[in-house]
Each structure stands twice: as C-alpha cells, then as structure tokens.
Design a protein around this motif. Structure first.
Motif, mmCIF file in Angstrom:
data_model
loop_
_atom_site.group_PDB
_atom_site.id
_atom_site.type_symbol
_atom_site.label_atom_id
_atom_site.label_comp_id
_atom_site.label_asym_id
_atom_site.label_seq_id
_atom_site.Cartn_x
_atom_site.Cartn_y
_atom_site.Cartn_z
ATOM 1 N N LEU A 6 129.020 42.475 24.900
ATOM 2 C CA LEU A 6 129.813 41.376 25.438
ATOM 3 C C LEU A 6 129.272 40.038 24.951
ATOM 4 O O LEU A 6 130.035 39.114 24.644
ATOM 5 C CB LEU A 6 129.827 41.431 26.965
ATOM 6 C CG LEU A 6 130.552 40.283 27.686
ATOM 7 C CD1 LEU A 6 132.000 40.175 27.221
ATOM 8 C CD2 LEU A 6 130.479 40.474 29.201
ATOM 9 N N GLU A 9 130.620 39.345 21.588
ATOM 10 C CA GLU A 9 132.023 38.945 21.653
ATOM 11 C C GLU A 9 132.172 37.528 22.197
ATOM 12 O O GLU A 9 133.019 36.751 21.730
ATOM 13 C CB GLU A 9 132.800 39.945 22.511
ATOM 14 C CG GLU A 9 132.891 41.326 21.867
ATOM 15 C CD GLU A 9 133.577 42.337 22.758
ATOM 16 O OE1 GLU A 9 134.108 41.940 23.815
ATOM 17 O OE2 GLU A 9 133.586 43.527 22.393
ATOM 18 N N LEU A 10 131.345 37.159 23.167
ATOM 19 C CA LEU A 10 131.386 35.799 23.694
ATOM 20 C C LEU A 10 130.941 34.788 22.636
ATOM 21 O O LEU A 10 131.487 33.684 22.560
ATOM 22 C CB LEU A 10 130.515 35.682 24.948
ATOM 23 C CG LEU A 10 131.097 36.270 26.232
ATOM 24 C CD1 LEU A 10 130.054 36.261 27.339
ATOM 25 C CD2 LEU A 10 132.342 35.504 26.671
ATOM 26 N N LEU A 13 133.841 34.307 20.447
ATOM 27 C CA LEU A 13 134.838 33.506 21.152
ATOM 28 C C LEU A 13 134.433 32.034 21.163
ATOM 29 O O LEU A 13 135.268 31.143 20.968
ATOM 30 C CB LEU A 13 135.008 34.027 22.579
ATOM 31 C CG LEU A 13 135.986 33.264 23.485
ATOM 32 C CD1 LEU A 13 137.371 33.220 22.880
ATOM 33 C CD2 LEU A 13 136.018 33.913 24.883
ATOM 34 N N ARG A 71 133.935 40.449 33.154
ATOM 35 C CA ARG A 71 134.146 40.111 31.751
ATOM 36 C C ARG A 71 135.267 39.068 31.560
ATOM 37 O O ARG A 71 135.116 38.085 30.844
ATOM 38 C CB ARG A 71 134.475 41.393 30.982
ATOM 39 C CG ARG A 71 134.788 41.188 29.509
ATOM 40 C CD ARG A 71 135.456 42.442 28.932
ATOM 41 N NE ARG A 71 135.515 42.371 27.495
ATOM 42 C CZ ARG A 71 134.706 43.030 26.680
ATOM 43 N NH1 ARG A 71 133.771 43.821 27.176
ATOM 44 N NH2 ARG A 71 134.823 42.913 25.376
ATOM 45 N N GLY A 72 136.392 39.315 32.217
ATOM 46 C CA GLY A 72 137.508 38.387 32.080
ATOM 47 C C GLY A 72 137.170 36.994 32.573
ATOM 48 O O GLY A 72 137.581 35.990 31.984
ATOM 49 N N ARG A 74 134.195 35.603 32.577
ATOM 50 C CA ARG A 74 133.305 34.948 31.611
ATOM 51 C C ARG A 74 134.086 34.445 30.395
ATOM 52 O O ARG A 74 133.809 33.358 29.873
ATOM 53 C CB ARG A 74 132.205 35.922 31.168
ATOM 54 C CG ARG A 74 131.173 36.172 32.260
ATOM 55 C CD ARG A 74 130.098 37.147 31.826
ATOM 56 N NE ARG A 74 129.187 36.557 30.859
ATOM 57 C CZ ARG A 74 128.164 37.215 30.333
ATOM 58 N NH1 ARG A 74 127.947 38.478 30.663
ATOM 59 N NH2 ARG A 74 127.367 36.618 29.470
ATOM 60 N N GLU A 75 135.055 35.210 29.962
ATOM 61 C CA GLU A 75 135.885 34.749 28.847
ATOM 62 C C GLU A 75 136.690 33.504 29.246
ATOM 63 O O GLU A 75 136.841 32.567 28.456
ATOM 64 C CB GLU A 75 136.813 35.870 28.389
ATOM 65 C CG GLU A 75 136.083 37.028 27.721
ATOM 66 C CD GLU A 75 137.012 38.163 27.338
ATOM 67 O OE1 GLU A 75 138.191 38.148 27.782
ATOM 68 O OE2 GLU A 75 136.567 39.069 26.599
ATOM 69 N N LYS A 76 137.173 33.500 30.479
ATOM 70 C CA LYS A 76 137.913 32.340 30.988
ATOM 71 C C LYS A 76 137.009 31.105 31.021
ATOM 72 O O LYS A 76 137.417 29.999 30.656
ATOM 73 C CB LYS A 76 138.437 32.670 32.385
ATOM 74 C CG LYS A 76 139.531 31.768 32.904
ATOM 75 C CD LYS A 76 140.049 32.327 34.238
ATOM 76 C CE LYS A 76 141.211 31.513 34.771
ATOM 77 N NZ LYS A 76 141.708 32.062 36.059
ATOM 78 N N MET A 78 134.403 30.568 29.090
ATOM 79 C CA MET A 78 134.131 30.143 27.721
ATOM 80 C C MET A 78 135.312 29.364 27.139
ATOM 81 O O MET A 78 135.127 28.315 26.518
ATOM 82 C CB MET A 78 133.814 31.351 26.839
ATOM 83 C CG MET A 78 133.438 30.986 25.402
ATOM 84 S SD MET A 78 131.870 30.071 25.296
ATOM 85 C CE MET A 78 130.711 31.455 25.374
ATOM 86 N N ARG A 79 136.511 29.864 27.345
ATOM 87 C CA ARG A 79 137.678 29.147 26.822
ATOM 88 C C ARG A 79 137.791 27.761 27.457
ATOM 89 O O ARG A 79 138.093 26.775 26.792
ATOM 90 C CB ARG A 79 138.953 29.952 27.071
ATOM 91 C CG ARG A 79 139.069 31.216 26.218
ATOM 92 C CD ARG A 79 140.463 31.824 26.307
ATOM 93 N NE ARG A 79 140.522 33.056 25.550
ATOM 94 C CZ ARG A 79 140.301 34.266 26.070
ATOM 95 N NH1 ARG A 79 140.003 34.381 27.365
ATOM 96 N NH2 ARG A 79 140.380 35.341 25.310
#
Length: 329
Positions: A6, A9-10, A13, A71-72, A74-76, A78-79
């Motif tokens: 992850l 992937e982060l 991203l 996970r979702g 953390r992606e939110k 980062m964006r």
C-alpha cells in the motif's frame, strides 16, 4: 518482481497527484512572472506537511489522516493533500487557528515576492512548514530562510515536517509582529496571516530595498522598504483571505451593519475590500458613495505608505484626496 505494498501505491498516487497539481498551477498563470517556482512545487511533497487535516461537513469537520487503517480513507487523504485548495490543519474550540494555504495562491505570492539567489527571507506564519520548504528549495540554502509562529505546537510540528522533507530552515517560536531581530537583516518578508497594519519592527529588520508581502484587509500588499522608517507599495489584484495574525493585541472590530447599502455592493468583493481597508475612517455609507464615485476601483488602485510613526492607506496617490490612517502596532 516483489508484491507492491500500500505504501508503494500511495507513493505512486502522491507523484501523480503532485504532477497534476503542478499542471493546474501552471494553467492558472500563478508563477508566470517567475517560472523557477515550478521546480519547487514539483520537488516538495505537500502530503508530508499535512499528515492530517479537516474538511467541512454538515455539523462540523471531518478529520482525514495519513495513518488511517482504511485503504480508501488513506487514498482520499492523499488526493486531498494535492488538491488546489486550502486545508484546515488545526482547530481550537471549533475555530480555525492554522491552515495550509491554497497552493496556486502560494505560488502567486511567492512569485510576487521576487526572491533572488542569496536573499535572506523571513516568513511570518509558519503553519505546516510547506511554504518554508518551498522557499528553502528555491534558495538552495536552508539557513537563508527563517519562519516564525506563535504556538510551540505549530513550530514543533513544522520542524518535523520540514525534516521529513529534507529541509531545516530556522524555525522560531514567537510573536511574528516583532519579527526575528537576531536573524536580521532580511531581503524579503512574507506573511501568511492577515494583519490590520504593517508592524514597524519588520521595516527595522529589512535591508534597504527589501520587499514585504503581506495580507491586509482582504488583499495582498507589496511594499518596497526604503529604510527603517519608510516603505510604500500597492496591492496585488487578487483577493486573499487568511487566518489573522495570532498575538494581535487589539480587539476585533464589531461586525459592520451594512443594512443601508444596496445588495449589489454588500455582496461585492471589491466594496468589501474598500470597507475593510477604511474601517475606523469611513462608515458604510461613506465607503459606498466613494466606491461608486470612483468607478468601483480594483485592488491595484490602492496602496499603503509607512512613514515614521504613521501608516496610511490610499487610493491612486499617497498624497491624493483619498487617504485613510491605519492602526499602528
């Protein structure tokens, strides 16, 4: 080939989101006058400076953070860290006390600061440390950058963020209105918080010919410093809304009652700028009459002069008919 984690992937991203942010700032024209800032925004990872932040939701704020086990989420996070938007980073009793400014506005301010190689820069309002990192990257020498903030918890966190990004400018805990005299003289002073007047202490810490950029009223004022007792300059075209300078000793003015002002003026950003700039000198009706008579002037027509113990704002000409005293710190 190993299994991607992850964190991998982060990291991808972050790189993609940072590149998209740089393209967005480029299209805005923010650094058109000084394109060297593009490299700084490409290099400095904003997400390291906002390990958590708050977004407004119905009934309050939602906290987003980079260590969320989901996970979702953390992606939110980062964006959001690379959105061209201000991020609320510290709240106290529900009130915003610190934020990371909108990146395109930061880029425009940094370009307007006209930094040159070798300049010594003071930033007033450390916040997350992101702006100090951009300055340090641009100058290529951490020791040329000094940043000051009032609260130890803010400066301590900023030091951690800066170190994680590979920078160690001088971070000072103190009242930004007093500057940092032990680090003077400065060639550039940049504030990232709103003031009601220009602190005289800043001018005393400037080298002759220094440039000062600070939010004032709802605009961005640029001053050229002649000496410790004299500076003058105009506002940039853009509106700017920042957290007030902490440590202000004067009480906030009472909210203005604009009931007698036509609706088109009450909601007009340029009228509200004029009224904010002339608070204490003009009542709402006087401000409205002037605004209409002078053709609803844009911010670039206004300026400020600091001379001796006096400080005043003006329209078009510092010695013209429209001059208003500002409170002196």
């Amino acid at each position: 080939m190993g299994t991607r984690t992850l964190d991998d992937e982060l990291a991808d991203l972050a790189a993609t989101a940072r590149a998209a942010l740089v393209r967005e700032i480029e299209l805005s024209g923010a650094w058109e006058s000084d394109p060297v800032w593009r490299e700084a925004f490409e290099a400095v990872p904003r997400h390291l400076f906002v390990p958590y932040y708050y977004v407004g939701v119905r009934g309050g704020y939602e906290r987003r953070w980079g260590e969320n086990p989901d996970r979702g989420a953390r992606e939110k996070w980062m964006r959001g860290a690379y959105a061209d938007a201000p991020l609320a980073t510290r709240l106290r009793d529900g009130d915003l006390v610190s934020s990371s400014s909108q990146p395109s506005l930061m880029a425009m301010m940094l370009a307007a600061l006209r930094v040159r190689d070798g300049d010594r820069v003071l930033e007033v309002g450390t916040g997350t440390g992101y702006n100090a990192a951009l300055l340090a990257h641009r100058l290529g020498d951490d020791d040329l950058v000094t940043t000051v903030d009032l609260y130890p918890e803010i400066t301590e966190a900023a030091r951690r963020h800066l170190a994680a990004a590979g920078h160690r400018p001088v971070v000072v805990t103190g009242d930004g209105a007093r500057g940092v005299p032990e680090r003077a003289p400065f060639d550039r002073i940049m504030a990232t918080c709103t003031l009601s007047s220009v602190p005289l202490a800043w001018l005393a810490q400037c080298a002759p010919g220094a440039r000062v950029l600070t939010p004032l009223a709802t605009g961005l004022l640029t001053l050229t410093v002649e000496d410790a007792g004299h500076a003058e300059g105009r506002f940039l075209h853009t509106p700017a809304y920042f957290v007030p300078l902490r440590g202000e000793s004067r009480p906030e003015p009472e909210p203005a009652h604009l009931g007698g002002i036509p609706g088109h003026a009450r909601g007009d950003d340029l009228f509200r700028f004029l009224f904010a700039l002339t608070r204490g000198s003009l009542d709402p009706q006087e401000a409205y009459v002037l605004w209409e008579r002078e053709g609803r002037p844009r911010r670039e027509r206004y300026g400020v002069t600091v001379h001796g113990d006096g400080e005043w704002a003006w329209l078009d000409d510092p010695e013209g008919p429209y001059v208003w005293p500002l409170p002196v710190r």
